[in-house]
Design an enzyme around this catalytic site. Sequence first.
Site, mmCIF file in Angstrom:
data_model
loop_
_atom_site.group_PDB
_atom_site.id
_atom_site.type_symbol
_atom_site.label_atom_id
_atom_site.label_comp_id
_atom_site.label_asym_id
_atom_site.label_seq_id
_atom_site.Cartn_x
_atom_site.Cartn_y
_atom_site.Cartn_z
ATOM 1 N N GLN B 347 0.878 -1.159 0.000
ATOM 2 C CA GLN B 347 0.000 0.000 0.000
ATOM 3 C C GLN B 347 0.917 1.211 0.000
ATOM 4 O OE1 GLN B 347 -3.793 -0.928 1.381
ATOM 5 N NE2 GLN B 347 -3.787 0.158 -0.533
ATOM 6 N N THR B 514 1.423 0.003 7.197
ATOM 7 C CA THR B 514 0.101 -0.601 7.180
ATOM 8 C C THR B 514 0.267 -2.108 7.053
ATOM 9 O OG1 THR B 514 -1.985 -0.751 5.980
ATOM 10 C CG2 THR B 514 -0.070 -0.264 4.694
ATOM 11 N N THR B 515 -0.740 -2.859 7.502
ATOM 12 C CA THR B 515 -0.671 -4.316 7.414
ATOM 13 C C THR B 515 -1.495 -4.799 6.231
ATOM 14 O OG1 THR B 515 -0.366 -4.282 9.790
ATOM 15 C CG2 THR B 515 -0.792 -6.405 8.862
ATOM 16 N N HIS B 516 -1.445 -4.037 5.134
ATOM 17 C CA HIS B 516 -2.197 -4.425 3.941
ATOM 18 C C HIS B 516 -1.249 -5.065 2.926
ATOM 19 C CE1 HIS B 516 -5.065 -0.934 5.140
ATOM 20 N NE2 HIS B 516 -5.112 -1.946 5.977
ATOM 21 N N ASN B 517 -0.672 -6.192 3.298
ATOM 22 C CA ASN B 517 0.187 -6.928 2.378
ATOM 23 C C ASN B 517 -0.715 -7.773 1.494
ATOM 24 O OD1 ASN B 517 1.151 -6.598 5.174
ATOM 25 N ND2 ASN B 517 3.112 -7.082 4.273
#
Lengths: 335, 589
Positions: B347, B514-517
């Site tokens: 992201q 962010t942890t949007h991998n």
Amino acid sequence: MIRAFKIGIASTAAALIATAALSQSMLGLSDRREPSPGADPNRGRFITIGGMFADQRIGCVQCHGIDGSGNSSGAFPRLTDQAGWYLFKTLQDYASGLRPSEIMGPIAQTLSPQQMQDVAAYYASIKEAPYPAELQVDVQTRQIGGAIAAVGIPSQGVPACDGCHGPNGVGQAPLYPYLGGQFAPYLQHQLMLWKQGRRDGDPMNVMELIAKAMTAEQIRAVSLYYASVRPRDVIPRDVRYAPDAGRSPAVQSLQSPMGNSTDVGAVQNPQPGRSSVVVPGTEPAGPPSPTVELPLGLPRRPLPPNALPPYLSPPVDERPRGTTTTTGAPVRNQP
Amino acid sequence: MVLRMKPVDVALVGGGLTAAILGKELAEAGLTVVALERGGMRQTVPDFQSPTMHDELKFDVRHAYAQDVSVQTLSFRNFVGQQALPMRQLGSFLPAEGVGGGAVHWNGQTWRFQPEWFALRSWVNERYGPDFLDDDVTIQDWGITYEELEPYYTFFEKVMGISGAPGNVKGQIQVGGNPFEGPRSEPYPNPPMKQSQSGYLFGQAAAQLGYHPFPVPSANVTRHYTNPFGAKINPCMYCGFCDPFGCEHYAKASPQVCILPFALANKNFEMRTHAYVLRVEWDRQAKVATGVTYVDAQGREVFQPANMVVLCAFAHHNPILMLQSGIGQPYDPATRTGMVGRNYTYQTMTGAEVFYDGGKVINPFMAAGALGTAIDDFNNGSFDHTGLGFIGGGYIAAYQTTGRPIYYHPVPEGTPRWGLGWKQAVRRHYNSTVSLSFHGSSAPHPNNYLGLDPTYTDAFGQPLGMLTYDFPYNDRLMARYITEKMAGIAQAMGGKQIGVGWLDDHYSIVPYQTTHNTGGAIMGTDPKTSVVNRYLQSWDLHNLWVMGSSVFPQNAGYNPTDTVGALAYWAADAMIKQYIKNPGPLVQT
């Protein structure tokens, strides 16, 4: 919560109070004792004692008392030290009918918003009013009530009271009133009003649905629980209300049914330690309280003798003097 | 000796959101299901109760709910050719551990993707021409359309009790909602959150500039709500402890509140905790998965035979498990062949701050994870990319997620980093600053991929997953263009000064972003360029399925959870209605 934290360490180190107070101001949380901007507690006090109705001599104090300490009738809650904004909103709710009351409704309607703010600021500004004697609640009721306060009733969809009202029900300014030390009949009455759908004023109907999910017995238990706890900084000044003063009882060394000692190394005459919570009235007799100047303009309050135990005396600098001894590590100007 | 458990119909690898969804649906369809969770059990009572829950040091600074990197971690490098080094502390992202996974301690920002995202390659070819982008932008179609996914979005939003203002109901643009969203068949199940002061200031300025502000869709539920399963969700109290905490009020939608009780009510569903899955076992001849091998709480190696295996682990963990199990062809950046690990995306986040210097009272502690006001005027389908040289976009929002004392102390650039000067600046700006964030999309690049590390191993002796990632050129252009627009809004908000955080020159694994991998086991239409088909079923082993954002061919300019949940229901539907009756590939090649 912040305040409880602050109080928890108040008895151990004055220097830490400065830290806690700083973090409190950094948090931007206004101390609930602080009057809201624009409100004048002195003007509020004038209204409270009936100054604006000089002829009729009706004032808040006639029922709620000059210190707002209320009574256990259920009609007169403890107002002392309540969050100012909460008291202001309560007056507005009485005036608008969200909280229907034949007594408080007409009274609130005579007040202008400014006067409501002033009165709220006055009762919020009272720092210490005596608490009634400790309520005697049977252990089972207190445990049921305490469990509801701590974790709610998951099977009935009731969330924990402490989740919003703070640990021990100390409240969270400005929105959540304190419950700890409030009178049980008042708390029970309000929860029953919500349960019966006869009062409003709670955001998003939270309290109404909570009360409706509780049984009358659970409401009674949680009300008695909160009436039996105190904010941890309470040091009653009024000896009439103080629990029996004196030393805490010595620990008895018991024997098991088999005749073995159950002594697990408990101290025979416990004294407050570094992490002790000072229970009011249990201080050992000692020299008169030293008065300590607190930083940051906090109220000057005589500390009990055990608040400054010997281990808090200034540490002795034992490093060798006049030598160039260093630890070897370069000093870095980085946190 | 490897212990052998009784066979089950379905083994779910992981115990988070998608495992809860599949566990409930498949168990109710009559299958025996076991979910293998590496962490422990957690429930709202007693685990998420205050005041212990509000321990910022434990949960935020020390990552109590995140993966234990002393057991397993990733190694990281920016470029092919660098020596990858293992992450010994978490930083840029926080994969979760424990039942409920990341959906326990997420913020609750629940966005649908615009329709264009699902057919991105065809949409770009049609609108801007096939030569618009460089060959290095390996965007792809998903193999599914927004219209197909829409009912599953709607259902997932009902399960979670999402609160928001609809912007497009059946093609009718609604006042106050997001006019750029895809048409939805129904409004949100709950009204939007009360808007914060920071959101109000942002919305005023954005509207003056001609943009379209609206409240962020939120899983912080706004009223007493009963979801389709009968779960009761309470209204949010705006206490500002969402991410990375569990919710003590039953107000943030999580598997524990919304789904898991109804999965656990089935005798044929088991949540097996402290089960660390090592690999998927599969039959090389018959080309089917036969079960999974895991290490249990006592350290024993256990084989769990299963007729179906579903990977429900964290996004990059799914493709790494496939690589460790030898399933599929690993992606090779030198030849640009292979599928597993390909198209890893992230992201692209930038930020701006408006300092009112005492001129406004923001009260940042009156907050919630998804309390925000956003504009979607710069998402992919909202504006014309002609002449800009990039694809993608994202939303700009003023979030008021928390005012916690360790986490939140905005200060202008040039402030001392510590000491009296810093403290005075924090005191001055804490209650008078609005933070804006740009939540940008991420385009895939041939050099960004997931592989296995040649050097480092985990506590079980398996090679670590290796992440190679840097911001691609496309995303740098995109971030610069839209961050300029965000700076324009920040200027218009009337503060004393603003600060703009531009995109860093290179991606760093250290600061939290962010942890949007996403990506690594992507879905698609062609087995040569994707790992799973449109039903999230593996092209190689027909009884292996992959859930979560690992299947995104590229990441959109939105938070992924809504799409993850919708895809899980979409896949569950295909499993129950098509696959169970007639096991085999659902898409013929």
